[in-house]
Design a protein around this motif. Sequence first.
Motif, PDB file in Angstrom:
ATOM      1  N   LEU A  31      14.315   3.483  -0.344  1.00 37.86           N
ATOM      2  CA  LEU A  31      13.183   4.314  -0.737  1.00 37.86           C
ATOM      3  C   LEU A  31      13.572   5.005  -2.039  1.00 37.86           C
ATOM      4  O   LEU A  31      14.530   5.763  -2.082  1.00 37.86           O
ATOM      5  CB  LEU A  31      12.898   5.358   0.349  1.00 37.86           C
ATOM      6  CG  LEU A  31      11.769   6.353   0.082  1.00 37.86           C
ATOM      7  CD1 LEU A  31      10.414   5.669   0.134  1.00 37.86           C
ATOM      8  CD2 LEU A  31      11.810   7.509   1.087  1.00 37.86           C
ATOM      9  N   GLY A  34       8.921   5.981  -3.648  1.00 36.89           N
ATOM     10  CA  GLY A  34       8.038   5.799  -2.497  1.00 36.89           C
ATOM     11  C   GLY A  34       6.596   5.487  -2.855  1.00 36.89           C
ATOM     12  O   GLY A  34       5.750   5.385  -1.974  1.00 36.89           O
ATOM     13  N   LEU A  37       6.101   1.740  -1.709  1.00 42.51           N
ATOM     14  CA  LEU A  37       6.485   1.495  -0.313  1.00 42.51           C
ATOM     15  C   LEU A  37       5.683   2.355   0.679  1.00 42.51           C
ATOM     16  O   LEU A  37       5.199   1.850   1.696  1.00 42.51           O
ATOM     17  CB  LEU A  37       7.994   1.741  -0.158  1.00 42.51           C
ATOM     18  CG  LEU A  37       8.605   1.373   1.191  1.00 42.51           C
ATOM     19  CD1 LEU A  37       8.235  -0.061   1.595  1.00 42.51           C
ATOM     20  CD2 LEU A  37      10.115   1.526   1.160  1.00 42.51           C
ATOM     21  N   HIS A  78       8.944   7.417 -14.082  1.00 46.23           N
ATOM     22  CA  HIS A  78       8.033   6.976 -15.148  1.00 46.23           C
ATOM     23  C   HIS A  78       7.850   8.078 -16.192  1.00 46.23           C
ATOM     24  O   HIS A  78       7.864   7.826 -17.382  1.00 46.23           O
ATOM     25  CB  HIS A  78       6.669   6.595 -14.563  1.00 46.23           C
ATOM     26  CG  HIS A  78       6.723   5.528 -13.514  1.00 46.23           C
ATOM     27  ND1 HIS A  78       7.609   4.475 -13.569  1.00 46.23           N
ATOM     28  CD2 HIS A  78       5.996   5.342 -12.383  1.00 46.23           C
ATOM     29  CE1 HIS A  78       7.423   3.696 -12.509  1.00 46.23           C
ATOM     30  NE2 HIS A  78       6.451   4.197 -11.777  1.00 46.23           N
ATOM     31  N   VAL A 101       1.087   4.060 -16.416  1.00 49.42           N
ATOM     32  CA  VAL A 101       1.194   3.771 -14.981  1.00 49.42           C
ATOM     33  C   VAL A 101       0.431   4.838 -14.190  1.00 49.42           C
ATOM     34  O   VAL A 101       0.740   6.030 -14.300  1.00 49.42           O
ATOM     35  CB  VAL A 101       2.676   3.750 -14.539  1.00 49.42           C
ATOM     36  CG1 VAL A 101       2.776   3.625 -13.025  1.00 49.42           C
ATOM     37  CG2 VAL A 101       3.425   2.610 -15.216  1.00 49.42           C
ATOM     38  N   VAL A 106       1.623  10.147  -9.969  1.00 54.81           N
ATOM     39  CA  VAL A 106       2.381   8.916  -9.699  1.00 54.81           C
ATOM     40  C   VAL A 106       3.604   8.859 -10.607  1.00 54.81           C
ATOM     41  O   VAL A 106       4.708   8.515 -10.181  1.00 54.81           O
ATOM     42  CB  VAL A 106       1.478   7.674  -9.918  1.00 54.81           C
ATOM     43  CG1 VAL A 106       2.287   6.386  -9.847  1.00 54.81           C
ATOM     44  CG2 VAL A 106       0.333   7.657  -8.910  1.00 54.81           C
ATOM     45  N   GLY A 114      12.132   1.081  -9.020  1.00 55.74           N
ATOM     46  CA  GLY A 114      11.241   0.759  -7.913  1.00 55.74           C
ATOM     47  C   GLY A 114      10.131  -0.175  -8.345  1.00 55.74           C
ATOM     48  O   GLY A 114       9.756  -1.120  -7.639  1.00 55.74           O
TER      49      GLY A 114
HETATM   50  C1  LIG Z   1      -2.191   5.768  -6.885  1.00 53.82           C
HETATM   51  C2  LIG Z   1      -1.169   4.843  -7.481  1.00 53.82           C
HETATM   52  C3  LIG Z   1      -1.462   4.197  -8.672  1.00 53.82           C
HETATM   53  C4  LIG Z   1      -0.521   3.349  -9.247  1.00 53.82           C
HETATM   54  N1  LIG Z   1      -0.870   2.735 -10.418  1.00 53.82           N
HETATM   55  C5  LIG Z   1       0.024   1.906 -10.999  1.00 53.82           C
HETATM   56  C6  LIG Z   1      -0.292   1.267 -12.237  1.00 53.82           C
HETATM   57  O1  LIG Z   1      -1.349   1.475 -12.817  1.00 53.82           O
HETATM   58  N2  LIG Z   1       0.644   0.434 -12.765  1.00 53.82           N
HETATM   59  C7  LIG Z   1       1.844   0.221 -12.167  1.00 53.82           C
HETATM   60  O2  LIG Z   1       2.641  -0.520 -12.703  1.00 53.82           O
HETATM   61  N3  LIG Z   1       2.182   0.818 -11.010  1.00 53.82           N
HETATM   62  C8  LIG Z   1       1.300   1.654 -10.417  1.00 53.82           C
HETATM   63  N4  LIG Z   1       1.637   2.266  -9.234  1.00 53.82           N
HETATM   64  C9  LIG Z   1       2.948   1.965  -8.615  1.00 53.82           C
HETATM   65  C10 LIG Z   1       4.044   2.889  -9.133  1.00 53.82           C
HETATM   66  O3  LIG Z   1       4.385   2.495 -10.439  1.00 53.82           O
HETATM   67  C11 LIG Z   1       5.303   2.869  -8.265  1.00 53.82           C
HETATM   68  O4  LIG Z   1       6.004   4.035  -8.575  1.00 53.82           O
HETATM   69  C12 LIG Z   1       6.265   1.743  -8.462  1.00 53.82           C
HETATM   70  O5  LIG Z   1       5.600   0.525  -8.324  1.00 53.82           O
HETATM   71  C13 LIG Z   1       7.371   1.755  -7.425  1.00 53.82           C
HETATM   72  O6  LIG Z   1       8.373   2.661  -7.756  1.00 53.82           O
HETATM   73  P1  LIG Z   1       8.943   3.640  -6.659  1.00 53.82           P
HETATM   74  O7  LIG Z   1      10.112   4.320  -7.250  1.00 53.82           O
HETATM   75  O8  LIG Z   1       7.855   4.503  -6.161  1.00 53.82           O
HETATM   76  O9  LIG Z   1       9.461   2.628  -5.543  1.00 53.82           O
HETATM   77  P2  LIG Z   1       9.397   2.619  -3.939  1.00 53.82           P
HETATM   78  O10 LIG Z   1       7.995   2.644  -3.468  1.00 53.82           O
HETATM   79  O11 LIG Z   1      10.320   3.646  -3.404  1.00 53.82           O
HETATM   80  O12 LIG Z   1      10.032   1.178  -3.682  1.00 53.82           O
HETATM   81  C14 LIG Z   1       9.336  -0.010  -3.970  1.00 53.82           C
HETATM   82  C15 LIG Z   1      10.151  -1.205  -3.483  1.00 53.82           C
HETATM   83  O13 LIG Z   1      11.293  -1.410  -4.300  1.00 53.82           O
HETATM   84  C16 LIG Z   1      12.499  -1.268  -3.546  1.00 53.82           C
HETATM   85  N5  LIG Z   1      13.414  -0.532  -4.413  1.00 53.82           N
HETATM   86  C17 LIG Z   1      13.166   0.670  -4.999  1.00 53.82           C
HETATM   87  N6  LIG Z   1      14.183   1.022  -5.805  1.00 53.82           N
HETATM   88  C18 LIG Z   1      15.099   0.022  -5.729  1.00 53.82           C
HETATM   89  C19 LIG Z   1      16.360  -0.200  -6.346  1.00 53.82           C
HETATM   90  N7  LIG Z   1      16.905   0.669  -7.227  1.00 53.82           N
HETATM   91  N8  LIG Z   1      17.031  -1.344  -6.041  1.00 53.82           N
HETATM   92  C20 LIG Z   1      16.500  -2.242  -5.171  1.00 53.82           C
HETATM   93  N9  LIG Z   1      15.308  -2.077  -4.562  1.00 53.82           N
HETATM   94  C21 LIG Z   1      14.617  -0.960  -4.835  1.00 53.82           C
HETATM   95  C22 LIG Z   1      12.103  -0.549  -2.282  1.00 53.82           C
HETATM   96  O14 LIG Z   1      12.941  -0.902  -1.201  1.00 53.82           O
HETATM   97  C23 LIG Z   1      10.686  -1.035  -2.074  1.00 53.82           C
HETATM   98  O15 LIG Z   1      10.681  -2.284  -1.452  1.00 53.82           O
HETATM   99  C24 LIG Z   1       0.726   3.118  -8.632  1.00 53.82           C
HETATM  100  C25 LIG Z   1       1.022   3.772  -7.432  1.00 53.82           C
HETATM  101  C26 LIG Z   1       0.100   4.625  -6.847  1.00 53.82           C
HETATM  102  C27 LIG Z   1       0.451   5.301  -5.564  1.00 53.82           C
END
Ligand SMILES: Cc1cc2nc3c(=O)[nH]c(=O)nc-3n(C[C@H](O)[C@H](O)[C@H](O)COP(=O)(O)OP(=O)(O)OC[C@H]3O[C@@H](n4cnc5c(N)ncnc54)[C@H](O)[C@@H]3O)c2cc1C
Lengths: 278, 157
Positions: A31, A34, A37, A78, A101, A106, A114
């Motif tokens: 995580l 998040g 995920l 981000h 993004v 977000v 992630g």
């Molecule tokens: C309302 C909303 C709008 C969004 N709009 C966009 C958009 O316009 N464009 C866009 O690109 N994205 C968008 N996102 C997604 C956003 O960019 C996420 O932050 C990103 O996709 C995932 O990053 P996270 O750190 O939250 O990862 P998490 O949700 O914590 O993890 C995502 C996955 O990656 C794995 N993971 C995470 N970190 C690692 C690591 N270091 N090594 C190995 N595995 C890992 C996790 O196990 C999981 O499977 C949006 C999200 C939301 C909720």
Amino acid sequence: MIPAPFEYRRATSVEEALRMLGDGGEDAKLLAGGHSLLPLMKLRLAAPSMLVDIGRLRDLSYVRDTGDTIAIGALTRHRDVETDPLVAEHAPILAHVAGQVGDPQVRHRGTIGGSIAHGDPASDLPAATLALGATFEVVAPGGAKRSIPAADFFRGFLETALAPAEILTEIVVPKVTGAGWSFQKFNRRAQDWAIVGVAAVRNGSTGIGLVNMGSTPLRATAVEEALAGGASVQEAASHAADGLDPPSDLNASPEYRAHLARVLVRRALEEAAGSSRS
Amino acid sequence: MDVSMTVNGSSRTDSVEPRLLLVHYLREVAGLTGTNIGCDTSSCGACTVLVDGESVKSCTMLAAQADGAEVTTIEGLADGESMHPMQEAFREHHGLQCGYCTPGMVMAAVSLLKEIPNPTEAQVREGLEGNLCRCTGYHNIVQAVLAAAKAPAGAGS
Ligand SMILES: Cc1cc2nc3c(=O)[nH]c(=O)nc-3n(C[C@H](O)[C@H](O)[C@H](O)COP(=O)(O)OP(=O)(O)OC[C@H]3O[C@@H](n4cnc5c(N)ncnc54)[C@H](O)[C@@H]3O)c2cc1C
């Protein structure tokens, strides 16, 4: 909406996270922010038995000048990529794309690592790393490290070259200081994901990444090859959807996406040519 | 598991399930129902709170992830009887219609002014793109945030 129960562990180092992942077996997941995920878990499209929270690994949140490249820690949010002066100077497209993004909330939580590890074809940052020719640094249980070029990383829908027990630690981006670039994100409402997106970097040769044009983030290899062979922007852009199988959803048919890709690639190449400082 | 955090200035420790979302923690455990749940799918921003000073959608964060953090909800903005400059500006400029999105709007706006103390109208509109108003009352909301930015007391604090 409430996720299915899971065991929660918080890691204080990469080594500890690797150990915890190992203990958790196949169903354990990292995580980070998040923001990919947790929405999946709330919809019960994902139900990991264990979450290993790496969100506190602040030593994986950094941007460093490493000579010909800049190195970005996987846990860099981000918002921090968007506002970092080194990124702005040496890979401005990445700062711009990070700022596109989702929305500010977000961007305060989501991390670049992630976003890449999730491998969503609709996400923005993976396309930018493809256009930049970035490399991903990965560590496996036991500490073995490997480097995976972005072009070899995205394998299938939400499937990457990462093994389940591996952690993405760093994104290495070649400096493209002064290069022309463009990011075209086509959507209908603020905050939305791209219906189609195009990232282009013109630094001698041209790298192009596509958003939402197949089951993975993609390189527009047909366009890159046409340009390398001397084609005009107009001619090269007409190949933007060649050999691709774009998805169909409420927003767009595959035909419409193919049309968008051709138009957006042309606009991206024109803008990248215009913005070049080299 | 135990989580400890500072909510609106007072610290608390509670035993929670790991899957408890921050928004449910705030509403049901801490009894702070000012934070609304709108879409529950990370889109609408009604549940926006500040975590360590930054706007976050509390439906997309586990209470466990906020362990050790400083959380501010709409209840934590006012100073006794006197409203926070952002609340005052929303009242003055009628930046609300039904009021459902308002707590999240106000929290997102406070976070925005911390990052951009003197935003243009376009920056306000972009900065609030994560918050939806189904009454479509955006015009006055934007006016309120622009006015708050000019308020002497500093609405981004
Ligand atoms: C309302 C909303 C709008 C969004 N709009 C966009 C958009 O316009 N464009 C866009 O690109 N994205 C968008 N996102 C997604 C956003 O960019 C996420 O932050 C990103 O996709 C995932 O990053 P996270 O750190 O939250 O990862 P998490 O949700 O914590 O993890 C995502 C996955 O990656 C794995 N993971 C995470 N970190 C690692 C690591 N270091 N090594 C190995 N595995 C890992 C996790 O196990 C999981 O499977 C949006 C999200 C939301 C909720």
